[in-house]
Design a protein around this motif. Structure first.
Motif, PDB file in Angstrom:
ATOM      1  N   ALA A  79       7.195  -2.325   0.207  1.00  0.00           N
ATOM      2  CA  ALA A  79       6.962  -1.019  -0.429  1.00  0.00           C
ATOM      3  C   ALA A  79       8.232  -0.563  -1.136  1.00  0.00           C
ATOM      4  O   ALA A  79       8.909   0.384  -0.727  1.00  0.00           O
ATOM      5  N   GLY A 106      -5.559  -3.130  -4.318  1.00  0.00           N
ATOM      6  CA  GLY A 106      -4.415  -3.811  -4.919  1.00  0.00           C
ATOM      7  C   GLY A 106      -4.677  -4.217  -6.353  1.00  0.00           C
ATOM      8  O   GLY A 106      -3.801  -4.125  -7.207  1.00  0.00           O
ATOM      9  N   GLY A 122       0.816  -1.201   0.000  1.00  0.00           N
ATOM     10  CA  GLY A 122       0.000   0.000   0.000  1.00  0.00           C
ATOM     11  C   GLY A 122       0.853   1.256   0.000  1.00  0.00           C
ATOM     12  O   GLY A 122       2.088   1.198   0.026  1.00  0.00           O
ATOM     13  N   GLY A 165      -2.858  -1.479   1.640  1.00  0.00           N
ATOM     14  CA  GLY A 165      -2.187  -2.590   0.989  1.00  0.00           C
ATOM     15  C   GLY A 165      -3.023  -3.854   1.022  1.00  0.00           C
ATOM     16  O   GLY A 165      -3.840  -4.058   1.938  1.00  0.00           O
TER      17      GLY A 165
END
Length: 494
Positions: free
Chosen positions: A308, A248, A58, A64
């Motif tokens: 990430a 997502g 995310g 996320g």
């Protein structure tokens, strides 16, 4: 007034479109395996090597998906599968290079054809800018592993450099102005442009080599990574619930863009009625299976909160001190990005070529090389423009804009299938979407629903782009439209 309004929604007869295939100057050499290779080449690229990390972890704008990224890939595959069925029906009926642009011209009318043609610039040209920038990053990492360092000022976009005083300080200057340009990104686009001008067969063979390399590397990653999967990393499987999965899916949609590019090579296909549906659907199914396997392994190797990054597969390998394996992943990523660049750079010129043939763009765009039989003017123009933007643009804005442009194209093609079933039910359909009109209608709803998961600023940029396109159409396209001229001549003769 009524006549002008009617002209906006005038459709191009199927018989005329099919005649264009018969008289096409492009070389027909592609088999079903060439088409599947082009599809895989376009689909598996920057998405699986880059966006899988962002989608799992995310960012500030969206939650996320966590390990649920596996479901995000399945959800996106379902949406794309519906659109793929619609593309397969249209491509088999109308084997013309313009793809969604041509399908819209045959079903929804000239104004929609122009809108979708303009929109496809976002999917292909803007998308390729993003892929070229990502390619540059992986290529520089690969060179760094070999002991070669590319200076930051020669491999960075302008926005990043302006926020980094050390890059500006190291950059050479001309008349006191620092020179910052992403040379690798520009170089790969121009090199592939040269390959594409040389011929479709040469382009297909180059793509096949890149596809084999990246499939081998991804298979290697899955096999090696399985030994390092930690079951506890899958808990919780849906840390942000289904909203995270949905968000997502909107991100990883970028990983699926490309199967529609197969349809842009329709005029260079030996047996389009049989092979185009197989190429479109086959490449999507194979890519989905690979995506699910890679997503399951990478989220099992690394806690989702640590993904990430723009290089999630490399991070996973380095976590277990598998530097040698990370180097192979970098090789696969460079090959994957190269294949995507090649296929998208193949697609965009052919859409321009089809639009120019219809008079909506200058006739020079419809020129075919006398020796190589490729649309060389639009190929060179696209290459120069994409290379120029890739040298200075930032990747962040490009991905979301590409996603919304593609989802819009998918929705219009799906709607076109429904329209053509009613307006021309007797037309021969070598491939038919099952359960029509319900599956095409579900495809429209699914595409628009997935687009709603994109940030508001992306919608505003997209609407601004479409508004600019309408201005260009009013100033040029509607004045020189071949269909409009033909209709006017027939009315005057009556």
């Amino acid at each position: 007034m009524f006549g002008a309004w009617k002209a906006l929604f005038a459709t191009k007869p199927l018989s005329e479109l099919q005649a264009e295939y018969s008289t096409s100057q492009l070389k027909r050499v592609l088999s079903v395996w060439d088409l599947i290779g082009l599809g895989i080449g376009a689909i598996i690229g920057a998405g699986i090597f880059a966006t899988v990390g962002t989608a799992a972890a995310g960012d500030a704008a969206r939650p996320g998906a966590g390990p649920g990224i596996i479901l995000s890939f399945v959800l996106t595959a379902a949406v794309c599968g519906l659109a793929a069925l619609c593309y397969a029906e249209m491509a088999a009926m109308v084997p013309i290079a313009g793809s969604a642009y041509t399908y819209a011209y045959a079903t929804l009318g000239e104004i929609f054809a122009w809108i979708i043609g303009w929109d496809l610039i976002i999917e292909y040209a803007v998308g390729n800018v993003a892929v070229a920038i990502s390619w540059s990053g992986y290529f520089c990492e690969l060179l760094r592993g070999l002991g070669i360092t590319v200076p930051a000022w020669a491999s960075t976009d302008l926005r990043t450099a302006l926020a980094s005083p050390e890059i500006l300080a190291a950059a050479p200057r001309v008349l006191g102005i620092p020179i910052v340009v992403n040379l690798p990104a520009m170089g790969i686009v121009l090199l592939l442009t040269w390959v594409l001008v040389r011929g479709i067969r040469e382009s297909s063979r180059t793509n096949a080599v890149m596809v084999l390399i990246k499939l081998a590397v991804l298979a290697f990653f899955v096999v090696v990574g399985l030994f390092y999967v930690q079951p506890e990393n899958y808990k919780p499987f849906l840390p942000n619930g289904w909203h995270g999965v949905w968000a997502g899916a909107a991100i990883v949609f970028f990983a699926y863009i490309g199967f529609d590019a197969v349809s842009t090579a329709a005029e260079e296909c030996r047996n389009p009625a049989r092979d185009l549906p197989r190429g479109i659907i086959g490449s999507l199914v194979i890519s989905t299976l690979i995506y699910v396997a890679v997503a399951a392994v990478v989220t099992g190797m690394v806690p989702w909160t640590e993904l990430a990054t723009a290089e999630p597969l490399t991070v996973a390998m380095n976590r277990y001190n598998l530097g040698w394996a990370a180097g192979l992943v970098a090789v696969g990523s460079v090959a994957a990005h190269t294949a995507v660049l090649l296929v998208f750079q193949l697609g965009q010129p052919r859409i321009f070529y089809a639009m120019a043939r219809d008079g909506l763009l200058p006739q020079a765009f419809a020129r075919v090389h006398p020796k190589y039989r490729t649309p060389y003017v639009t190929t060179i123009l696209t290459g120069v423009v994409v290379a120029g933007f890739a040298g200075f643009a930032n990747i962040e804005e490009m991905v979301d804009l590409t996603n919304i442009g593609t989802l819009f194209a998918f929705a219009l093609v799906s709607a076109g299938v429904i329209v053509l079933r009613f307006t021309n039910p007797q037309a021969p359909r070598p491939f038919r979407v099952p359960l029509s009109p319900w599956l095409p209608l579900l495809s429209v709803v699914a595409c628009l629903g997935l687009a709603l998961g994109l940030p508001r600023i992306t919608w505003l940029r997209f609407l601004a782009w479409l508004a600019l396109g309408l201005v260009v159409y009013v100033v040029y396209g509607r004045r020189f439209s071949q269909l409009r001229k033909a209709n006017s001549s027939s009315q005057n003769s009556v």
